[in-house]
Design an enzyme around this catalytic site. Sequence first.
Site, PDB file in Angstrom:
ATOM      1  CE1 TYR A  62      -4.321  -2.529   4.954  1.00  0.00           C
ATOM      2  CE2 TYR A  62      -3.524  -0.344   4.362  1.00  0.00           C
ATOM      3  CZ  TYR A  62      -3.964  -1.591   3.993  1.00  0.00           C
ATOM      4  OH  TYR A  62      -4.036  -1.927   2.663  1.00  0.00           O
ATOM      5  CB  SER A  74      -0.897   0.011   1.241  1.00  0.00           C
ATOM      6  OG  SER A  74      -1.557   1.253   1.384  1.00  0.00           O
TER       7      SER A  74
END
Length: 265
Positions: free
Chosen positions: A141, A128
């Site tokens: 995350y 990401s």
Amino acid sequence: MKQTILITGASSGFGLILATKLHESGYKVIGTSRNPTKMQVPFKMLALDLADDSSIKTFSNELFKHISQLDVLVNNAGYYLSGLAEETTIEQGKQQLETNFWGTIKLTNELLPHFRKQRNGKIITVGSIMGLLNFPSAAYYGASKHALEGYFKSLRFELNEFNIKVSMVEPMGFKTGIISNSFEAESKINDYDNYRNKIERFSKDIFEKSPEPTPVINTIIKLIEDSNPTFSHPVGKGASLFLAIQHFAYKTFENSIIKNINKFK
């Protein structure tokens, strides 16, 4: 002959779109899901839970009943845990790392002997942009994605002599099921009420404006077809600037995020 490709997390989002497109293009595709019997897809699906060590071992044994060679592993499975850092329990944080980071590593390690025996293969991991520069309300995350970046940067060196190529794809926000399938911090601290409200509106605005995931899918396919892929591949509007911002203009990035959050009163 088309390659055999394993895609984890193929029940939705990037994984499902990628697996379907590759299958339609003639590749032999194996997808994974925690509940594959609930899926009706044109490619083979096997059961895999990255947070369960016994599931990983069982999956590996089952996989090679269906294939003799694995050309590409696409590490895509994972989930999104949202919430302010202090409001997120340590247990929630551990579970996020157990799935997104440790589960991905354990599966990769389970398959490495097969790649080394072949002296060939590719490992492509969907990270990401939050693995390069993180945002508020995504501490764990982002931590899981930062950890994947560090791990696979090292592994890339170690597997070079076996002709095993290691790459990362770092998407910006795209329209997938990641938010609808996400988990939230379990506790709330009153001191954060105003900031949390602004963050939630800021995040909703970002995801509502997110583009379709086609650029991510195309990037992964290019890596599959590339004989000598490079490591890092940020994808999305402005993504190519993030590596430079990370090292040379972090304060500019930080100020931009603060300014945009403060638009939501």
